[in-house]
Write a protein that holds these residues in place. Structure first.
Motif, PDB file in Angstrom:
ATOM      1  N   UNK A  87       0.792  -1.138   0.113  1.00 36.24           N
ATOM      2  CA  UNK A  87      -0.193   0.004   0.186  1.00 36.24           C
ATOM      3  C   UNK A  87       0.841   1.087  -0.019  1.00 36.24           C
ATOM      4  N   UNK A  88       0.580   1.983  -0.968  1.00 43.44           N
ATOM      5  CA  UNK A  88       1.376   3.128  -0.960  1.00 43.44           C
ATOM      6  C   UNK A  88       0.319   4.290  -1.176  1.00 43.44           C
ATOM      7  N   UNK A  89       0.884   5.833  -0.895  1.00 46.41           N
ATOM      8  CA  UNK A  89      -0.153   6.794  -1.139  1.00 46.41           C
ATOM      9  C   UNK A  89       0.045   7.111  -2.573  1.00 46.41           C
ATOM     10  N   UNK A  90      -1.151   7.434  -3.270  1.00 41.70           N
ATOM     11  CA  UNK A  90      -1.234   8.085  -4.550  1.00 41.70           C
ATOM     12  C   UNK A  90      -1.385   9.388  -4.604  1.00 41.70           C
ATOM     13  N   UNK A  91      -2.423  10.055  -4.229  1.00 36.92           N
ATOM     14  CA  UNK A  91      -2.503  11.401  -4.181  1.00 36.92           C
ATOM     15  C   UNK A  91      -3.790  11.861  -3.495  1.00 36.92           C
ATOM     16  N   UNK A  92      -3.881  13.241  -3.262  1.00 35.62           N
ATOM     17  CA  UNK A  92      -5.165  13.656  -2.648  1.00 35.62           C
ATOM     18  C   UNK A  92      -5.865  14.512  -3.487  1.00 35.62           C
ATOM     19  N   UNK A  93      -7.432  14.390  -3.413  1.00 32.98           N
ATOM     20  CA  UNK A  93      -8.327  15.024  -4.304  1.00 32.98           C
ATOM     21  C   UNK A  93      -9.285  15.682  -3.188  1.00 32.98           C
ATOM     22  N   UNK A  94      -9.096  17.146  -3.514  1.00 36.70           N
ATOM     23  CA  UNK A  94      -9.820  17.754  -2.784  1.00 36.70           C
ATOM     24  C   UNK A  94     -10.641  19.122  -3.449  1.00 36.70           C
ATOM     25  N   UNK A  95     -11.319  18.664  -4.461  1.00 39.65           N
ATOM     26  CA  UNK A  95     -11.961  19.922  -5.118  1.00 39.65           C
ATOM     27  C   UNK A  95     -13.152  20.085  -4.107  1.00 39.65           C
ATOM     28  N   UNK A  96     -13.497  21.591  -3.962  1.00 39.76           N
ATOM     29  CA  UNK A  96     -14.687  21.915  -3.092  1.00 39.76           C
ATOM     30  C   UNK A  96     -15.909  21.214  -3.005  1.00 39.76           C
ATOM     31  N   UNK A 106      -9.819  13.473  -0.088  1.00 40.54           N
ATOM     32  CA  UNK A 106      -9.716  12.316  -0.115  1.00 40.54           C
ATOM     33  C   UNK A 106      -8.056  11.888  -0.266  1.00 40.54           C
ATOM     34  N   UNK A 107      -7.544  11.176   0.779  1.00 37.13           N
ATOM     35  CA  UNK A 107      -6.395  10.812   0.469  1.00 37.13           C
ATOM     36  C   UNK A 107      -6.286   9.192  -0.200  1.00 37.13           C
ATOM     37  N   UNK A 108      -5.978   9.418  -1.507  1.00 36.82           N
ATOM     38  CA  UNK A 108      -6.122   8.146  -2.383  1.00 36.82           C
ATOM     39  C   UNK A 108      -4.926   7.333  -2.075  1.00 36.82           C
TER      40      UNK A 108
END
Lengths: 250, 250
Positions: A87-96, A106-108
């Motif tokens: 498991x590794x961090x992918x990216x974060x998604x934070x559009x309002x 969301x920390x994917x």
DNA sequence: TCAATAGTGTCTGTTAGACAGTATCGC
DNA sequence: GCGATACTGTCTAACAGACACTATTGA
């Protein structure tokens, strides 16, 4: 005011509420095809839609821990099999406006797993299933999960080039042919068996010999193949580059 | 309950408070050395410590927008110069105890900038300065910012290999020697001038000729160099690999 | 004049990829 | 036997890196 007084007077609710979730793009290979773990949401919003497994990060857990916990809850996995999942961090998604409830970041995460059993529907999910990636085009995903999946797949393809993570899709002992199958499945191209074989063995630390061979030849004939396990390299030098990226990168 | 009723009844404060910040690892090259933008914190916690520029993401802005806004506030930059700065997401950091105030998840960003003017201290900062990366070893950074900086530097070094982002450290028109200087500064190794020159020109879309040359030769002699601008490639094929990564990757 | 740099030519060792060939197996 | 596979050998084009060389400039 010193730091102690400051902290005592600090009000965590003075800022607008934000929630953080850990979502997981979990990939495995079943029957020679790349599969993605999806759940069908049982609760609002997007009830009935397929979505990535995931959920709110708990107050006492790290982001990666949250992702592993969500993965474990959805797959019923634990112990040694879960430890073998990368498991590794992918990216974060934070559009309002990505979640209609409130501001949710969301920390994917991206997970590579050996062939796992069928998942059992968890707490919030009506259903959970390994879905062939090829079938994703015809499914609608909740939130911005389509984008997250696309990013995860591209990351997975790239990671196979310069890391030994392909071995994470396989059992502890595997043949070079098995490993080639992982690359062919994830990249979607057939590779040259002979050249692949020599290349893998030439990269230091990628695989190490077990000294044993398979009990039988392949299902369609052929000699018994030697067995290998993952080596101690964390990066591949030189890398196994994908063939023919063309000029599409421009 | 349908989705509309559900949303009307939804209470965003029912979950434990979490805050999300956008922090920036902003890099530039000044006087032939790699520099990092740091601020000295004027408020608790870690008042007086050096830290990355950043702050809470506002309710109506995207993560990347927040990072750009924080960068603009700290550097006083705007308009065209700010547009020329490359900003990308680096990773998120969310250990439960990384901030003594409350649970704060930091979405770190990485920025590549041409040589920028000295920053002006912003709202929350006592001071702001470009600090040579070589001097970081002797400075203590707030929170887990040391780790974030290390990750950002490694990402920057890797990105120069397979993307044309090195041009983001330079003005719109530059010589091949200027570009080589960026690589040498970020990687910390001298490169072979002749081979670098040929390699850069052989990668499609990396740079394109302006048809002009510098007005004068170099400060230490030499002919006038041809000027180039960034090409339209977004990935470099083949990549410019770092020399001698050795077996340290294992 | 001298030192430094830009840009090009050339050589060599390494590598990716194509192809071939042998040995071993399932059927 | 037949077809498929494991594994190895060989050849070629491409490339990285080392070296050399010329031309052009500042001091």
């Amino acid at each position: 005011m010193n730091e102690q007084d400051f902290l005592a007077a600090y009000d965590p609710n003075a800022y607008p509420a934000v929630a953080v979730t850990a979502d997981v793009v979990a990939l495995t290979i079943r029957d020679g095809a790349l599969h993605l773990l999806l759940i069908r949401r049982g609760a609002q919003p997007y009830a009935g839609h397929w979505a990535l497994p995931g959920g709110f990060v708990r107050p006492d857990e790290d982001l990666a821990t949250g992702a592993r916990r969500e993965l474990a809850e959805e797959t019923g996995l634990g112990g040694e099999p879960l430890r073998r999942v990368h498991v590794e961090q992918l990216a974060s998604y934070g559009a309002p406006d990505r979640d209609p409830r409130m501001r949710i970041v969301s920390v994917a995460h991206l997970a590579f797993a050996p062939d796992l059993p069928d998942p059992a529907a968890g707490t919030d999910a009506e259903a959970a299933a390994w879905v062939p990636v090829a079938e994703l085009a015809s499914r609608q995903l909740a939130f911005d999960h389509r984008r997250i999946v696309d990013d995860g797949l591209e990351r997975a393809r790239a990671k196979l080039e310069y890391t030994p993570l392909a071995t994470r899709f396989l059992p502890p002992e595997f043949t070079i042919g098995d490993l080639r199958g992982v690359y062919e499945t994830v990249w979607g191209h057939p590779l040259h068996p002979g050249n692949f074989h020599r290349k893998v063995l030439s990269v230091p630390g990628f695989v190490e010999s077990t000294g044993t061979s398979t009990e039988r030849g392949g299902s369609r004939g052929g000699p018994r193949a030697r067995l290998y396990r993952a080596g101690d390299a964390r990066l591949l030098h030189p890398a196994l580059l994908r063939p023919a990226k063309e000029e599409t990168a421009r």
